[in-house]
Write a protein that holds these residues in place. Structure first.
Motif, PDB file in Angstrom:
ATOM      1  N   ARG A  90       0.852  -1.043  -0.072  1.00  0.00           N
ATOM      2  CA  ARG A  90      -0.054  -0.127   0.084  1.00  0.00           C
ATOM      3  C   ARG A  90       0.872   1.169  -0.023  1.00  0.00           C
ATOM      4  O   ARG A  90       0.341   2.353  -0.532  1.00  0.00           O
ATOM      5  CB  ARG A  90      -0.751   0.052   1.032  1.00  0.00           C
ATOM      6  N   ARG A  91       2.201   1.067   0.704  1.00  0.00           N
ATOM      7  CA  ARG A  91       2.907   2.392   0.571  1.00  0.00           C
ATOM      8  C   ARG A  91       3.708   2.489  -0.406  1.00  0.00           C
ATOM      9  O   ARG A  91       4.390   3.624  -0.536  1.00  0.00           O
ATOM     10  CB  ARG A  91       3.853   2.179   1.731  1.00  0.00           C
ATOM     11  N   LEU A  92       3.704   1.803  -1.816  1.00  0.00           N
ATOM     12  CA  LEU A  92       4.649   1.753  -2.781  1.00  0.00           C
ATOM     13  C   LEU A  92       3.914   3.050  -3.486  1.00  0.00           C
ATOM     14  O   LEU A  92       2.978   3.449  -3.588  1.00  0.00           O
ATOM     15  CB  LEU A  92       4.399   0.685  -3.737  1.00  0.00           C
ATOM     16  N   PRO A  93       5.118   3.570  -4.337  1.00  0.00           N
ATOM     17  CA  PRO A  93       4.701   4.858  -5.195  1.00  0.00           C
ATOM     18  C   PRO A  93       3.608   4.253  -6.118  1.00  0.00           C
ATOM     19  O   PRO A  93       3.514   3.074  -6.617  1.00  0.00           O
ATOM     20  CB  PRO A  93       5.988   5.280  -5.839  1.00  0.00           C
ATOM     21  N   GLN A  94       2.907   4.978  -6.814  1.00  0.00           N
ATOM     22  CA  GLN A  94       1.698   4.515  -7.849  1.00  0.00           C
ATOM     23  C   GLN A  94       2.477   3.912  -9.201  1.00  0.00           C
ATOM     24  O   GLN A  94       1.970   2.984  -9.681  1.00  0.00           O
ATOM     25  CB  GLN A  94       0.766   5.805  -8.410  1.00  0.00           C
TER      26      GLN A  94
END
Length: 147
Positions: free
Chosen positions: A31-35
């Protein structure tokens, strides 16, 4: 064992195949990954399919219920991303139907835009405005980003 893998980005896709604590932590990290992270492009489809399968039959365990809840934000992001990409494509198509090929700098700006409200404004302008008005509106946003 998956639980022995270090909690780092290089192991994320493998940890998403785990269960319990390993899966919970992997979903948090995902969820914290960049788009635009490549892991997101690879892992989102299988993760959402797993979530849909669990949600369809109903979570059988507290762990499955937690997965459904913790991935809800990912589902919402996926839907929003689809809406923005669709609006960007529609804007380019409408522009090109009225004015011919869209210049590459404008096309890149439209494709990179993540603000759905801005894309909707550009889309309306592409359908009702002049070529110059569309260029000015998109160029103003490009100039605002670079300053």
């Amino acid at each position: 064992m998956l639980g022995e893998l270090p909690r780092e980005r290089s192991t994320l896709l493998i940890r998403l195949m785990g269960g319990g604590r390993v899966l919970r932590e992997a979903v948090e990290d995902f969820r914290r990954l960049p788009q635009d992270a490549p892991e997101r492009a690879i892992g989102l489809g299988p993760l959402l399919r797993f979530r849909a399968a669990v949600a369809e039959v109903g979570p059988a365990t507290p762990e499955e219920e937690e997965i459904v809840m913790t991935t809800q934000e990912l589902v919402e992001q996926f839907i929003e991303q689809g809406r923005t990409q669709g609006m960007a494509r529609a804007t380019i198509t409408l522009y090109e139907a009225r004015f011919g090929p869209m210049p590459s700098t404008l096309r890149s700006a439209v494709e990179a835009m993540r603000d759905l409200a801005m894309l909707e404004k550009w889309h309306l302008l592409a359908g009702t405005g002049t070529r110059e008005e569309v260029h000015d509106a998109i160029t103003a946003v490009i100039a605002g980003r670079s300053s």
